[in-house]
Write a protein that holds these residues in place. Structure first.
Motif, PDB file in Angstrom:
ATOM      1  N   SER A   1       0.555  -1.354  -0.196  1.00 32.66           N
ATOM      2  CA  SER A   1      -0.014  -0.188   0.238  1.00 32.66           C
ATOM      3  C   SER A   1       0.661   1.370  -0.201  1.00 32.66           C
ATOM      4  O   SER A   1       0.189   2.455  -0.307  1.00 32.66           O
ATOM      5  CB  SER A   1      -0.585   0.138   1.380  1.00 32.66           C
ATOM      6  N   LYS A   2       1.624   1.649   0.124  1.00 36.57           N
ATOM      7  CA  LYS A   2       2.799   2.515   0.060  1.00 36.57           C
ATOM      8  C   LYS A   2       3.532   2.630  -1.171  1.00 36.57           C
ATOM      9  O   LYS A   2       3.749   3.490  -1.371  1.00 36.57           O
ATOM     10  CB  LYS A   2       3.943   1.665   1.735  1.00 36.57           C
ATOM     11  N   VAL A   3       3.368   1.493  -1.860  1.00 33.79           N
ATOM     12  CA  VAL A   3       3.841   1.658  -3.174  1.00 33.79           C
ATOM     13  C   VAL A   3       3.677   3.078  -4.341  1.00 33.79           C
ATOM     14  O   VAL A   3       2.255   2.663  -4.082  1.00 33.79           O
ATOM     15  CB  VAL A   3       4.403   0.252  -4.129  1.00 33.79           C
ATOM     16  N   ARG A   4       3.814   3.911  -4.681  1.00 38.46           N
ATOM     17  CA  ARG A   4       2.923   4.766  -5.833  1.00 38.46           C
ATOM     18  C   ARG A   4       3.454   5.219  -6.996  1.00 38.46           C
ATOM     19  O   ARG A   4       4.748   4.462  -7.380  1.00 38.46           O
ATOM     20  CB  ARG A   4       2.761   6.113  -4.852  1.00 38.46           C
ATOM     21  N   VAL A   5       3.074   4.918  -8.529  1.00 40.34           N
ATOM     22  CA  VAL A   5       2.991   4.697  -9.681  1.00 40.34           C
ATOM     23  C   VAL A   5       2.250   6.161 -10.199  1.00 40.34           C
ATOM     24  O   VAL A   5       1.719   6.460 -10.248  1.00 40.34           O
ATOM     25  CB  VAL A   5       2.803   3.976 -10.236  1.00 40.34           C
ATOM     26  N   HIS A   6       3.088   6.845 -10.229  1.00 35.45           N
ATOM     27  CA  HIS A   6       2.792   8.203 -11.564  1.00 35.45           C
ATOM     28  C   HIS A   6       3.928   8.073 -12.581  1.00 35.45           C
ATOM     29  O   HIS A   6       4.706   7.900 -12.975  1.00 35.45           O
ATOM     30  CB  HIS A   6       3.143   9.381 -10.185  1.00 35.45           C
ATOM     31  N   GLY A   7       2.966   9.352 -13.449  1.00 35.91           N
ATOM     32  CA  GLY A   7       3.800   9.650 -14.515  1.00 35.91           C
ATOM     33  C   GLY A   7       2.881   9.599 -15.962  1.00 35.91           C
ATOM     34  O   GLY A   7       1.792   8.852 -16.126  1.00 35.91           O
ATOM     35  N   PRO A   8       3.339  10.292 -16.518  1.00 36.02           N
ATOM     36  CA  PRO A   8       2.434   9.738 -18.075  1.00 36.02           C
ATOM     37  C   PRO A   8       1.773   8.442 -18.629  1.00 36.02           C
ATOM     38  O   PRO A   8       1.310   8.671 -18.658  1.00 36.02           O
ATOM     39  CB  PRO A   8       3.218  10.753 -19.476  1.00 36.02           C
ATOM     40  N   GLY A   9       3.301   7.451 -18.358  1.00 36.34           N
ATOM     41  CA  GLY A   9       3.229   6.491 -19.244  1.00 36.34           C
ATOM     42  C   GLY A   9       1.743   6.078 -18.277  1.00 36.34           C
ATOM     43  O   GLY A   9       1.543   4.123 -18.640  1.00 36.34           O
ATOM     44  N   VAL A  10       1.236   6.146 -17.169  1.00 34.60           N
ATOM     45  CA  VAL A  10      -0.283   5.271 -17.013  1.00 34.60           C
ATOM     46  C   VAL A  10      -0.958   6.533 -17.117  1.00 34.60           C
ATOM     47  O   VAL A  10      -2.549   6.521 -16.102  1.00 34.60           O
ATOM     48  CB  VAL A  10       0.526   5.061 -14.833  1.00 34.60           C
ATOM     49  N   GLU A  11      -1.511   7.278 -17.487  1.00 33.58           N
ATOM     50  CA  GLU A  11      -2.321   7.897 -17.776  1.00 33.58           C
ATOM     51  C   GLU A  11      -3.074   6.965 -19.090  1.00 33.58           C
ATOM     52  O   GLU A  11      -2.566   6.768 -19.619  1.00 33.58           O
ATOM     53  CB  GLU A  11      -2.435   9.592 -18.353  1.00 33.58           C
ATOM     54  N   ASN A  12      -4.410   7.877 -18.892  1.00 32.57           N
ATOM     55  CA  ASN A  12      -5.438   6.929 -20.309  1.00 32.57           C
ATOM     56  C   ASN A  12      -5.294   7.276 -21.947  1.00 32.57           C
ATOM     57  O   ASN A  12      -4.489   8.788 -21.703  1.00 32.57           O
ATOM     58  CB  ASN A  12      -7.145   7.833 -19.919  1.00 32.57           C
ATOM     59  N   GLY A  13      -4.960   7.153 -22.550  1.00 32.27           N
ATOM     60  CA  GLY A  13      -5.654   7.712 -24.047  1.00 32.27           C
ATOM     61  C   GLY A  13      -3.581   7.404 -24.579  1.00 32.27           C
ATOM     62  O   GLY A  13      -3.405   7.937 -25.543  1.00 32.27           O
ATOM     63  N   ILE A  14      -2.580   6.360 -23.863  1.00 33.81           N
ATOM     64  CA  ILE A  14      -1.228   6.400 -24.246  1.00 33.81           C
ATOM     65  C   ILE A  14      -1.805   5.753 -26.109  1.00 33.81           C
ATOM     66  O   ILE A  14      -2.203   4.843 -25.642  1.00 33.81           O
ATOM     67  CB  ILE A  14      -0.884   5.631 -23.328  1.00 33.81           C
ATOM     68  N   LEU A  15      -1.181   6.088 -27.422  1.00 31.82           N
ATOM     69  CA  LEU A  15      -1.492   5.429 -28.651  1.00 31.82           C
ATOM     70  C   LEU A  15       0.388   4.273 -28.311  1.00 31.82           C
ATOM     71  O   LEU A  15       0.990   4.646 -27.365  1.00 31.82           O
ATOM     72  CB  LEU A  15      -0.973   6.587 -29.573  1.00 31.82           C
ATOM     73  N   ALA A  16      -0.235   3.741 -28.882  1.00 30.83           N
ATOM     74  CA  ALA A  16       0.847   2.689 -29.038  1.00 30.83           C
ATOM     75  C   ALA A  16       2.118   2.841 -29.807  1.00 30.83           C
ATOM     76  O   ALA A  16       3.149   1.723 -28.629  1.00 30.83           O
ATOM     77  CB  ALA A  16      -0.184   0.619 -30.100  1.00 30.83           C
ATOM     78  N   THR A  17       2.486   3.935 -29.865  1.00 25.97           N
ATOM     79  CA  THR A  17       3.821   3.884 -30.506  1.00 25.97           C
ATOM     80  C   THR A  17       4.030   5.152 -29.194  1.00 25.97           C
ATOM     81  O   THR A  17       5.587   5.185 -29.831  1.00 25.97           O
ATOM     82  CB  THR A  17       3.316   4.922 -32.040  1.00 25.97           C
ATOM     83  N   TYR A  18       3.506   5.374 -28.590  1.00 22.75           N
ATOM     84  CA  TYR A  18       3.824   6.650 -28.012  1.00 22.75           C
ATOM     85  C   TYR A  18       5.112   5.806 -26.628  1.00 22.75           C
ATOM     86  O   TYR A  18       4.893   4.874 -26.083  1.00 22.75           O
ATOM     87  CB  TYR A  18       3.101   7.001 -26.234  1.00 22.75           C
ATOM     88  N   VAL A  19       6.511   6.348 -26.423  1.00 24.77           N
ATOM     89  CA  VAL A  19       7.189   5.342 -25.313  1.00 24.77           C
ATOM     90  C   VAL A  19       6.614   5.943 -24.008  1.00 24.77           C
ATOM     91  O   VAL A  19       5.963   7.030 -23.417  1.00 24.77           O
ATOM     92  CB  VAL A  19       8.439   6.680 -25.636  1.00 24.77           C
ATOM     93  N   SER A  20       6.117   4.942 -22.833  1.00 25.42           N
ATOM     94  CA  SER A  20       5.868   4.969 -21.851  1.00 25.42           C
ATOM     95  C   SER A  20       6.967   5.265 -20.801  1.00 25.42           C
ATOM     96  O   SER A  20       8.040   4.273 -21.050  1.00 25.42           O
ATOM     97  CB  SER A  20       5.046   3.808 -21.402  1.00 25.42           C
ATOM     98  N   LYS A  21       6.315   5.898 -20.145  1.00 28.83           N
ATOM     99  CA  LYS A  21       7.737   6.561 -18.973  1.00 28.83           C
ATOM    100  C   LYS A  21       6.851   6.508 -17.654  1.00 28.83           C
ATOM    101  O   LYS A  21       5.717   7.527 -17.604  1.00 28.83           O
ATOM    102  CB  LYS A  21       8.257   7.430 -19.389  1.00 28.83           C
ATOM    103  N   PHE A  22       7.185   6.343 -16.463  1.00 27.10           N
ATOM    104  CA  PHE A  22       6.485   6.372 -15.386  1.00 27.10           C
ATOM    105  C   PHE A  22       7.602   5.764 -14.007  1.00 27.10           C
ATOM    106  O   PHE A  22       8.556   5.074 -14.676  1.00 27.10           O
ATOM    107  CB  PHE A  22       5.307   5.559 -15.062  1.00 27.10           C
ATOM    108  N   ILE A  23       6.961   6.527 -12.773  1.00 31.33           N
ATOM    109  CA  ILE A  23       7.571   6.149 -11.750  1.00 31.33           C
ATOM    110  C   ILE A  23       7.138   4.679 -10.552  1.00 31.33           C
ATOM    111  O   ILE A  23       6.645   5.660 -10.120  1.00 31.33           O
ATOM    112  CB  ILE A  23       8.428   7.625 -11.281  1.00 31.33           C
ATOM    113  N   VAL A  24       8.193   4.328 -10.320  1.00 27.34           N
ATOM    114  CA  VAL A  24       7.678   3.435  -8.633  1.00 27.34           C
ATOM    115  C   VAL A  24       8.294   3.958  -7.671  1.00 27.34           C
ATOM    116  O   VAL A  24       9.302   4.010  -7.799  1.00 27.34           O
ATOM    117  CB  VAL A  24       7.385   2.096  -9.405  1.00 27.34           C
ATOM    118  N   GLU A  25       7.544   4.806  -6.717  1.00 23.36           N
ATOM    119  CA  GLU A  25       8.300   5.144  -5.729  1.00 23.36           C
ATOM    120  C   GLU A  25       7.254   3.914  -4.799  1.00 23.36           C
ATOM    121  O   GLU A  25       6.814   3.576  -4.132  1.00 23.36           O
ATOM    122  CB  GLU A  25       7.690   6.097  -5.316  1.00 23.36           C
TER     123      GLU A  25
END
Length: 64
Positions: free
Chosen positions: A21-45
């Motif tokens: 429950s203390k693990v957090r994930v955020h960034g543009p890679g976890v938002e809705n509407g990401i295209l298949a050709t988009y490079v997904s980046k996100f942070i796991v804290e």
């Protein structure tokens, strides 16, 4: 935590269990509407989650 067992010359350090429950994930890679050709980046804290194994699974919009 440190534990001492009577009669034993050893002191044992015991860590708490991991807390997912203390693990957090955020960034543009976890938002809705990401295209298949988009490079997904996100942070796991994991600060405060203690030691444990971290597994990351990437799933499509239908969860597959």
């Amino acid at each position: 935590m440190l534990f001492y067992f009577p009669g034993s010359p050893f002191t044992f350090k015991v860590n708490s269990r991991p807390e997912a429950s203390k693990v957090r994930v955020h960034g543009p890679g976890v938002e809705n509407g990401i295209l298949a050709t988009y490079v997904s980046k996100f942070i796991v804290e994991t600060k405060g989650a203690w030691a444990g194994q971290l597994t990351v699974r990437i799933r499509g919009p239908k969860g597959e």
